[in-house]
Write an enzyme that holds these catalytic residues in place. Structure first.
Site, PDB file in Angstrom:
ATOM      1  N   GLY A 243       0.833  -1.194   0.000  1.00 24.78           N
ATOM      2  CA  GLY A 243       0.000   0.000   0.000  1.00 24.78           C
ATOM      3  C   GLY A 243       0.863   1.237   0.000  1.00 24.78           C
ATOM      4  N   GLU A 265       5.636  -3.468   0.717  1.00 22.74           N
ATOM      5  CA  GLU A 265       5.637  -3.094  -0.707  1.00 22.74           C
ATOM      6  C   GLU A 265       4.880  -1.774  -0.782  1.00 22.74           C
ATOM      7  OE1 GLU A 265       7.844  -6.211  -2.259  1.00 22.74           O
ATOM      8  OE2 GLU A 265       7.196  -4.294  -3.056  1.00 22.74           O
ATOM      9  N   GLU A 394       2.937  10.524  -6.311  1.00 20.31           N
ATOM     10  CA  GLU A 394       2.403   9.441  -7.138  1.00 20.31           C
ATOM     11  C   GLU A 394       0.982   9.821  -7.561  1.00 20.31           C
ATOM     12  OE1 GLU A 394       2.132   5.803  -4.889  1.00 20.31           O
ATOM     13  OE2 GLU A 394       2.779   4.587  -6.583  1.00 20.31           O
TER      14      GLU A 394
HETATM   15  N1  NDP Z   1       2.507   0.123  -3.470  1.00 18.78           N
HETATM   16  C1  NDP Z   1       1.348  -0.224  -3.927  1.00 18.78           C
HETATM   17  O1  NDP Z   1       1.166  -1.246  -4.562  1.00 18.78           O
HETATM   18  C2  NDP Z   1       0.192   0.648  -3.654  1.00 18.78           C
HETATM   19  C3  NDP Z   1       0.352   1.977  -3.383  1.00 18.78           C
HETATM   20  N2  NDP Z   1      -0.739   2.761  -3.132  1.00 18.78           N
HETATM   21  C4  NDP Z   1      -0.556   4.187  -2.846  1.00 18.78           C
HETATM   22  O2  NDP Z   1      -1.416   4.526  -1.739  1.00 18.78           O
HETATM   23  C5  NDP Z   1      -2.260   5.584  -2.127  1.00 18.78           C
HETATM   24  C6  NDP Z   1      -3.590   5.442  -1.464  1.00 18.78           C
HETATM   25  O3  NDP Z   1      -4.190   4.235  -1.890  1.00 18.78           O
HETATM   26  P1  NDP Z   1      -4.877   3.371  -0.816  1.00 18.78           P
HETATM   27  O4  NDP Z   1      -5.493   2.146  -1.305  1.00 18.78           O
HETATM   28  O5  NDP Z   1      -5.754   4.297  -0.028  1.00 18.78           O
HETATM   29  O6  NDP Z   1      -3.624   2.865  -0.018  1.00 18.78           O
HETATM   30  P2  NDP Z   1      -3.510   2.769   1.538  1.00 18.78           P
HETATM   31  O7  NDP Z   1      -2.082   2.572   1.824  1.00 18.78           O
HETATM   32  O8  NDP Z   1      -4.252   3.866   2.202  1.00 18.78           O
HETATM   33  O9  NDP Z   1      -4.309   1.383   1.884  1.00 18.78           O
HETATM   34  C7  NDP Z   1      -3.705   0.153   1.609  1.00 18.78           C
HETATM   35  C8  NDP Z   1      -4.298  -0.869   2.585  1.00 18.78           C
HETATM   36  O10 NDP Z   1      -3.986  -0.505   3.925  1.00 18.78           O
HETATM   37  C9  NDP Z   1      -5.174  -0.372   4.712  1.00 18.78           C
HETATM   38  N3  NDP Z   1      -4.950   0.655   5.719  1.00 18.78           N
HETATM   39  C10 NDP Z   1      -5.064   1.985   5.595  1.00 18.78           C
HETATM   40  N4  NDP Z   1      -4.714   2.591   6.753  1.00 18.78           N
HETATM   41  C11 NDP Z   1      -4.370   1.601   7.633  1.00 18.78           C
HETATM   42  C12 NDP Z   1      -3.928   1.569   8.989  1.00 18.78           C
HETATM   43  N5  NDP Z   1      -3.758   2.692   9.704  1.00 18.78           N
HETATM   44  N6  NDP Z   1      -3.675   0.373   9.562  1.00 18.78           N
HETATM   45  C13 NDP Z   1      -3.848  -0.769   8.863  1.00 18.78           C
HETATM   46  N7  NDP Z   1      -4.261  -0.804   7.576  1.00 18.78           N
HETATM   47  C14 NDP Z   1      -4.525   0.371   6.969  1.00 18.78           C
HETATM   48  C15 NDP Z   1      -6.227  -0.036   3.689  1.00 18.78           C
HETATM   49  O11 NDP Z   1      -7.488  -0.391   4.173  1.00 18.78           O
HETATM   50  P3  NDP Z   1      -8.779   0.477   3.693  1.00 18.78           P
HETATM   51  O12 NDP Z   1      -8.599   0.816   2.264  1.00 18.78           O
HETATM   52  O13 NDP Z   1      -9.924  -0.424   3.937  1.00 18.78           O
HETATM   53  O14 NDP Z   1      -8.725   1.674   4.581  1.00 18.78           O
HETATM   54  C16 NDP Z   1      -5.818  -0.924   2.528  1.00 18.78           C
HETATM   55  O15 NDP Z   1      -6.248  -2.245   2.770  1.00 18.78           O
HETATM   56  C17 NDP Z   1      -2.354   5.467  -3.638  1.00 18.78           C
HETATM   57  O16 NDP Z   1      -2.704   6.718  -4.169  1.00 18.78           O
HETATM   58  C18 NDP Z   1      -0.964   5.039  -3.999  1.00 18.78           C
HETATM   59  O17 NDP Z   1      -0.147   6.192  -4.025  1.00 18.78           O
HETATM   60  C19 NDP Z   1      -1.992   2.237  -3.085  1.00 18.78           C
HETATM   61  C20 NDP Z   1      -2.181   0.898  -3.390  1.00 18.78           C
HETATM   62  C21 NDP Z   1      -1.113   0.015  -3.732  1.00 18.78           C
END
Ligand code: NDP
Ligand SMILES: O=C(O)[C@H](O)CS(=O)(=O)O
Length: 490
Positions: A243, A265, A394
């Site tokens: 994420g 990642e 990004e």
């Molecule tokens: N490296 C990669 O492959 C990725 C990068 N991104 C980046 O992240 C940005 C936001 O995308 P997004 O999907 O919102 O990514 P996030 O990092 O916000 O979320 C990724 C995962 O983490 C969960 N999450 C969020 N906050 C917490 C927390 N405090 N504790 C535990 N789990 C948490 C989310 O759950 P929930 O969504 O249910 O809150 C989701 O399942 C994108 O614009 C991009 O820049 C996003 C996706 C993949």
């Protein structure tokens, strides 16, 4: 865009794959208080499912069950576990169309691309089922005559997994496959936007013979609660996350209290460099693949496109012509190449980046405007400079910003001038330049004359603030093993 509700069950050959209960300790369960959260089809805006909304207590129960189930699962031979993984792979591929329709409905990517993701996710299950049979140890020449030294590798323990919405199948498979193959217990918490793909994977995992409790899928709208349980529960030995870097930092801080081993990642800001000796048509093809795959919503998408001055105008014209051929629409409809963005925030981020380019004197070559709902016209902008937001943030959307550069030294310095270090790409034909640039780029992944680098056989991961560890390849199994040194005195 045709706007009608998504009756997903009628689209499936096997409607039982559309599960809305959570999978905890080998049982399909509703939330204790009956709470659910909605899953929305981003293409149509309708509710396609209401999924059990679990909390920390349920996650704790899943973790305890995984720890218990691990005892027997880890004691089975690697060959035996590999046969279960192979059945899981076979079932995922036999149900590829249904899994892809579920994925398209909850995430938006076009059906053909979703089918590709299912095959990509399944490839990790196949790969690591086989790799588990090659987890070798060592014997070391003793340091004293009466000492016999060996090293064995054992499953690390219960794994907590948090994954994003952009690859709802493959990101879980890339973590669950090595963990389960070596004998770990695995508790998955998928993104609230896209839980259905994870639940369908669990349906097939159960059918494949994964023992009761070894795999759980804890669906929850309260991501931070589940993350805290993973970080604070002493039965969890490993946290794996894909994420944003922002959330990765939060989890690493939480994991520090238990010195919990983490794989991360995280975000990227991939440079895509076109040198003046590049094959321009190939470079356009590569830019289209890297930039617009998953509608620009991948961590390895080209985020900054640097084009050497001598070919800048020609490349911009060719790229715009290719972008204009993309067909935006509902991913469940034939012929669509580009689906919706995942949510309103994602659309606003693209708009913000475009507005910032225009405010800074840049120009829109094609696209630039929002369509209805969460759809956005794929966009190319020129005149982009390092002072603009898109240079450091990004975009995670269908925006191709073109930066002009003069020299190799200049562009390598600019490409590396970021806190991220996940993927990078460049097109050139001079072998001296290719060798210098591939070695100078500070990234975990370098695509040379290609825009697509993802495969289960190669190590995927970043340097700097793009993450910790590698997924896929023979290296990807290491993160789910602990090494034990045995000193035998005879
Ligand atoms: N490296 C990669 O492959 C990725 C990068 N991104 C980046 O992240 C940005 C936001 O995308 P997004 O999907 O919102 O990514 P996030 O990092 O916000 O979320 C990724 C995962 O983490 C969960 N999450 C969020 N906050 C917490 C927390 N405090 N504790 C535990 N789990 C948490 C989310 O759950 P929930 O969504 O249910 O809150 C989701 O399942 C994108 O614009 C991009 O820049 C996003 C996706 C993949
Ligand atoms: O998180 C992502 O964006 C994926 O890791 C990209 S890939 O592995 O599908 O290339």
């Amino acid at each position: 865009m045709t706007k009608h509700s998504t009756d997903l069950k009628t689209l499936l050959r096997d409607p039982s794959l559309l599960e809305t209960r959570a999978f905890v300790a080998g049982e399909w369960v509703e939330a204790g208080d009956g709470a659910t959260f909605d899953v929305i089809n981003p293409a149509r805006g309708d509710v396609i499912a209401r999924v059990a909304d679990l909390g920390r207590a349920d996650a704790a129960r899943a973790i305890a069950a995984a720890a218990q189930a691990m005892k027997a699962w880890a004691a089975r031979t690697a060959k035996d576990r590999a046969q279960v993984m192979r059945r899981w792979f076979d079932l995922m591929m036999a149900n590829q169309d249904d899994l892809a329709r579920i994925l398209t409905a909850e995430m938006g990517k076009p059906f053909p691309e979703a089918k590709g993701e299912i095959a990509y996710g399944a490839s990790f299950v196949e790969w690591f089922g086989e790799e588990a049979k090659r987890v070798y140890g060592e014997t070391i020449p003793g340091h004293l005559p009466d000492k016999r030294l060996t090293v064995i590798r054992q499953p690390i323990g219960v794994v907590g997994s948090i994954t994003p919405w952009n690859f709802p199948n493959a990101m879980i498979a890339r973590k669950a496959a090595p963990a389960l193959a070596v004998g770990c217990g695995f508790v998955a918490r998928p993104a609230a936007e896209t839980p259905l793909s994870a639940l369908a994977m669990a349906v097939l995992g159960e059918r494949a013979g994964l023992p009761k409790g070894i795999l759980s899928v804890v669906t929850s709208s309260r991501s931070s609660d589940i993350g805290k349980e993973f970080c604070e529960n002493p039965l969890v030995r490993k946290l794996t996350f894909t994420g944003s870097t922002e959330v990765g930092r939060i989890l690493l801080r939480q994991a520090a209290d238990q010195v919990l081993k983490c794989s991360m990642e995280l975000g990227g800001n991939a440079p895509f460099i076109v040198f003046d000796d590049a094959d321009l048509d190939a470079a356009v093809e590569g830019a289209m693949a890297s930039k617009f795959r998953n509608n620009g919503q991948t961590c390895v998408c080209a985020n900054r496109i640097y084009v050497q001055a001598g070919v800048y105008d020609a490349f911009a014209q060719k790229l715009a012509a290719a972008v204009d051929k993309l067909r935006v629409g509902d991913g469940l409809e034939d012929g669509v190449t580009t689906g919706p963005l995942i949510n309103e925030d994602a659309v606003e981020k693209v708009e913000e980046h475009i507005r910032d380019v225009l405010d800074g004197g840049g120009q829109v070559v094609t696209g630039g405007e929002r369509l209805d709902g969460l759809f956005f016209k794929p966009t190319v902008v020129t005149g982009v400079t390092d002072r603009m937001k898109v240079a450091t943030e990004e975009t995670f959307g269908p925006l191709a910003p073109l930066f002009r550069f003069e020299t190799e030294e200049e562009v390598v310095q600019k490409a590396n001038d970021t806190i991220f270090g996940l993927a990078s790409y460049f097109y050139a034909r001079d072998i001296g330049r290719i060798t210098r640039v591939q070695e100078a780029l500070e990234y975990g992944i370098v695509g040379v004359n290609t825009g697509i680098i993802s495969t289960e056989v190669a190590p995927f991961g970043g340097v700097k603030q793009s993450g910790l560890g590698r997924e896929g390849s023979r290296h990807g199994i290491e993160d789910y093993l602990e090494m034990k040194y045995i000193c035998l005195s005879i």
